[in-house]
Motif scaffolding. Structure first.
Motif, PDB file in Angstrom:
ATOM      1  N   ALA A 285      15.519  16.189  37.663  1.00  7.47           N
ATOM      2  CA  ALA A 285      14.524  15.623  36.747  1.00  7.47           C
ATOM      3  C   ALA A 285      13.100  15.936  37.202  1.00  7.47           C
ATOM      4  N   HIS A 286      12.236  16.304  36.245  1.00  7.77           N
ATOM      5  CA  HIS A 286      10.822  16.574  36.490  1.00  7.77           C
ATOM      6  C   HIS A 286      10.006  15.698  35.548  1.00  7.77           C
ATOM      7  N   LEU A 287       9.241  14.768  36.104  1.00  7.76           N
ATOM      8  CA  LEU A 287       8.453  13.865  35.276  1.00  7.76           C
ATOM      9  C   LEU A 287       7.488  14.648  34.399  1.00  7.76           C
ATOM     10  N   LEU A 288       7.429  14.292  33.121  1.00 11.29           N
ATOM     11  CA  LEU A 288       6.571  15.009  32.183  1.00 11.29           C
ATOM     12  C   LEU A 288       5.107  14.921  32.598  1.00 11.29           C
ATOM     13  N   SER A 289       4.677  13.782  33.089  1.00  9.99           N
ATOM     14  CA  SER A 289       3.277  13.647  33.524  1.00  9.99           C
ATOM     15  C   SER A 289       2.965  14.605  34.667  1.00  9.99           C
ATOM     16  N   ASP A 290       3.926  14.814  35.580  1.00 11.95           N
ATOM     17  CA  ASP A 290       3.723  15.766  36.670  1.00 11.95           C
ATOM     18  C   ASP A 290       3.680  17.197  36.144  1.00 11.95           C
ATOM     19  N   VAL A 291       4.538  17.498  35.171  1.00 22.77           N
ATOM     20  CA  VAL A 291       4.553  18.835  34.571  1.00 22.77           C
ATOM     21  C   VAL A 291       3.193  19.138  33.940  1.00 22.77           C
ATOM     22  N   ILE A 292       2.656  18.168  33.215  1.00 25.90           N
ATOM     23  CA  ILE A 292       1.335  18.348  32.593  1.00 25.90           C
ATOM     24  C   ILE A 292       0.270  18.577  33.657  1.00 25.90           C
ATOM     25  N   ASP A 293       0.273  17.764  34.707  1.00 28.36           N
ATOM     26  CA  ASP A 293      -0.714  17.925  35.793  1.00 28.36           C
ATOM     27  C   ASP A 293      -0.608  19.305  36.437  1.00 28.36           C
ATOM     28  N   ASN A 294       0.605  19.765  36.680  1.00 24.43           N
ATOM     29  CA  ASN A 294       0.804  21.059  37.333  1.00 24.43           C
ATOM     30  C   ASN A 294       0.296  22.211  36.469  1.00 24.43           C
ATOM     31  N   LEU A 295       0.526  22.120  35.166  1.00 24.18           N
ATOM     32  CA  LEU A 295       0.074  23.181  34.260  1.00 24.18           C
ATOM     33  C   LEU A 295      -1.447  23.155  34.089  1.00 24.18           C
ATOM     34  N   GLU A 296      -2.040  21.981  34.219  1.00 21.01           N
ATOM     35  CA  GLU A 296      -3.504  21.904  34.181  1.00 21.01           C
ATOM     36  C   GLU A 296      -4.114  22.572  35.412  1.00 21.01           C
ATOM     37  N   LEU A 297      -3.423  22.507  36.541  1.00 21.57           N
ATOM     38  CA  LEU A 297      -3.905  23.143  37.768  1.00 21.57           C
ATOM     39  C   LEU A 297      -3.690  24.655  37.751  1.00 21.57           C
ATOM     40  N   ASP A 298      -2.535  25.076  37.184  1.00 20.16           N
ATOM     41  CA  ASP A 298      -2.177  26.495  37.197  1.00 20.16           C
ATOM     42  C   ASP A 298      -1.289  26.780  35.996  1.00 20.16           C
ATOM     43  N   SER A 299      -1.773  27.608  35.070  1.00 18.38           N
ATOM     44  CA  SER A 299      -1.021  27.910  33.855  1.00 18.38           C
ATOM     45  C   SER A 299       0.334  28.534  34.147  1.00 18.38           C
ATOM     46  N   GLN A 300       0.446  29.268  35.272  1.00 17.30           N
ATOM     47  CA  GLN A 300       1.687  29.968  35.618  1.00 17.30           C
ATOM     48  C   GLN A 300       2.515  29.214  36.667  1.00 17.30           C
ATOM     49  N   TYR A 301       2.254  27.924  36.811  1.00 13.13           N
ATOM     50  CA  TYR A 301       2.881  27.138  37.877  1.00 13.13           C
ATOM     51  C   TYR A 301       4.400  27.286  37.872  1.00 13.13           C
ATOM     52  N   TYR A 302       5.021  27.156  36.695  1.00 13.12           N
ATOM     53  CA  TYR A 302       6.489  27.155  36.639  1.00 13.12           C
ATOM     54  C   TYR A 302       7.088  28.554  36.581  1.00 13.12           C
ATOM     55  N   GLN A 303       6.236  29.568  36.503  1.00 12.47           N
ATOM     56  CA  GLN A 303       6.720  30.929  36.700  1.00 12.47           C
ATOM     57  C   GLN A 303       6.732  31.292  38.192  1.00 12.47           C
ATOM     58  N   LYS A 304       5.918  30.603  38.975  1.00 15.64           N
ATOM     59  CA  LYS A 304       5.748  30.945  40.389  1.00 15.64           C
ATOM     60  C   LYS A 304       6.616  30.118  41.341  1.00 15.64           C
ATOM     61  N   ARG A 305       6.712  28.829  41.104  1.00 13.65           N
ATOM     62  CA  ARG A 305       7.273  27.953  42.134  1.00 13.65           C
ATOM     63  C   ARG A 305       8.798  28.003  42.159  1.00 13.65           C
ATOM     64  N   ALA A 306       9.346  27.666  43.321  1.00 15.47           N
ATOM     65  CA  ALA A 306      10.796  27.558  43.462  1.00 15.47           C
ATOM     66  C   ALA A 306      11.240  26.222  42.888  1.00 15.47           C
ATOM     67  N   LEU A 307      12.357  26.236  42.175  1.00 18.02           N
ATOM     68  CA  LEU A 307      12.921  25.031  41.578  1.00 18.02           C
ATOM     69  C   LEU A 307      14.339  24.835  42.098  1.00 18.02           C
ATOM     70  N   THR A 308      14.658  23.599  42.409  1.00 15.90           N
ATOM     71  CA  THR A 308      15.973  23.251  42.935  1.00 15.90           C
ATOM     72  C   THR A 308      16.781  22.548  41.862  1.00 15.90           C
ATOM     73  N   PHE A 309      18.065  22.907  41.754  1.00 12.77           N
ATOM     74  CA  PHE A 309      18.918  22.263  40.755  1.00 12.77           C
ATOM     75  C   PHE A 309      20.383  22.354  41.188  1.00 12.77           C
ATOM     76  N   PRO A 310      21.222  21.450  40.702  1.00 12.54           N
ATOM     77  CA  PRO A 310      22.640  21.482  41.053  1.00 12.54           C
ATOM     78  C   PRO A 310      23.437  22.331  40.061  1.00 12.54           C
ATOM     79  N   LEU A 311      24.473  22.995  40.572  1.00 11.38           N
ATOM     80  CA  LEU A 311      25.418  23.721  39.722  1.00 11.38           C
ATOM     81  C   LEU A 311      26.834  23.339  40.123  1.00 11.38           C
ATOM     82  N   ARG A 312      27.685  23.165  39.121  1.00 13.05           N
ATOM     83  CA  ARG A 312      29.085  22.847  39.389  1.00 13.05           C
ATOM     84  C   ARG A 312      29.839  24.111  39.800  1.00 13.05           C
ATOM     85  N   ALA A 313      30.943  23.898  40.528  1.00 13.84           N
ATOM     86  CA  ALA A 313      31.684  25.013  41.104  1.00 13.84           C
ATOM     87  C   ALA A 313      32.203  25.990  40.051  1.00 13.84           C
TER      88      ALA A 313
END
Length: 327
Positions: A285-313
């Motif tokens: 989960a990524h809080l929407l308010s945090d997503v907005i803040d991150n994009l205000e700081l850097d338009s390409q934030y979610y193209q650049k950063r590493a994201l962690t997530f679970p995958l089933r076997a």
């Protein structure tokens, strides 16, 4: 989170107008309801004592006698404050299990009308549906921006994920009577609709989904500062609509996006803060308010950063990461 009299009145008004969805999302019509009595249980896919839920693989015989697969999810419904008095007094049987000094344990057998089990049906169910609900080992993946471009995105583009049901909602071809709010702007608008996990009978497990009208945003990875007007609309107008309809303040809501999402069309989850909703854990989960803040700081934030997530076997994307030596 107790339901105030005004909220209860508003909630009952919503139910009178929109109704409660049936097992197949048809408004609960008896004429085309799922033939539960004909279901032959083949396997228990998964069960959760904590959530009081069981996932079943069953089959229903067709006209030709062949079995059509179905997934049936049985879930104990939450307590409703207005029913507690009846639950304790009205034709209720109490059976003693154990007693020790001042402590005792009983089994309580309430009357049928107070013993609901929420039943969700996927029918006909495909092999993908069966695998989705089957208990599996889970692995944590850390996906860099390059991993997304080289592994995840090609995989997503190669798959035939159908989201026609999403377009049906946006185009009012299905579930139109369940929409509680809409901003119709094709780029910056959305619809707000109760999630099927919520029966709309109490606020403790309030759960709504905002679905974007913008059709080119697959996930968090596609978001840039260009989409800030859309995200701000979802955040502010979504909170306003929930306050108006359910008398729940924005400060009592958890508002977030999933990554990876369960379907590749931008949508945002609104849940009661007191509700431990499926998928609200930090690895997804990524809080929407945090997503907005991150994009205000850097338009390409979610193209650049590493994201962690679970995958089933059993998930094919996990195999792609394993083949690339990333898992």
């Amino acid at each position: 989170m107790a339901e105030s009299p005004s909220a209860k009145k508003k909630r009952e008004g919503i139910e009178e107008t929109h109704g409660t969805p049936g097992a197949q999302g048809n408004g609960g019509s008896d004429g085309d309801s799922f033939p539960l009595a004909e279901l032959r249980v083949r396997k228990v896919l998964r069960e959760s004592a904590r959530d009081k839920t069981i996932f079943l693989h069953g089959q229903v015989n067709g006209v030709s006698g062949d079995g059509t697969d179905a997934v049936v999810i049985l879930e104990k419904t939450p307590f409703q404050e207005e029913n507690i008095s009846d639950l304790l007094k009205r034709h209720t049987k109490l059976q003693l299990q154990m007693t020790n000094d001042i402590y005792s344990t009983y089994l309580l057998y309430p009357p049928p009308q107070l013993n609901e089990i929420k039943t969700t049906v996927v029918y006909p169910a495909t092999e993908k549906h069966l695998q989705k609900y089957l208990r599996q080992e889970v692995y944590l993946i850390r996906e860099t921006g390059e991993d997304y471009k080289n592994i995840s995105l090609p995989f997503i583009q190669s798959q035939s994920f159908s989201i026609q049901w999403v377009y049906n909602i946006l185009e009012k071809k299905a579930e139109a009577d369940r929409i509680i709010y809409e901003n119709p702007n094709p780029s910056d608008g959305f619809v707000l609709i109760p999630d099927f996990k919520w029966n709309q009978k109490q606020l403790d497990d309030l759960y709504l989904i905002a679905i974007s009208h913008h059709r080119e945003i697959k996930s968090l990875r596609d978001l840039t500062s260009e989409h800030l007007p859309l995200l701000r609309n979802i955040l502010e107008e979504g909170k306003g609509a929930i306050l108006k309809h359910f008398a729940v303040a924005g400060s009592q809501l958890r508002i977030y996006l999933h990554y990876q999402p369960s379907y590749y069309h931008l949508h945002v989850h609104f849940t009661a803060l007191s509700y431990d909703a499926p998928g609200c854990s930090v690895e997804r989960a990524h809080l929407l308010s945090d997503v907005i803040d991150n994009l205000e700081l850097d338009s390409q934030y979610y193209q650049k950063r590493a994201l962690t997530f679970p995958l089933r076997a059993d998930e094919a994307l996990l195999k792609k990461f394993q083949e690339a030596g990333k898992a």
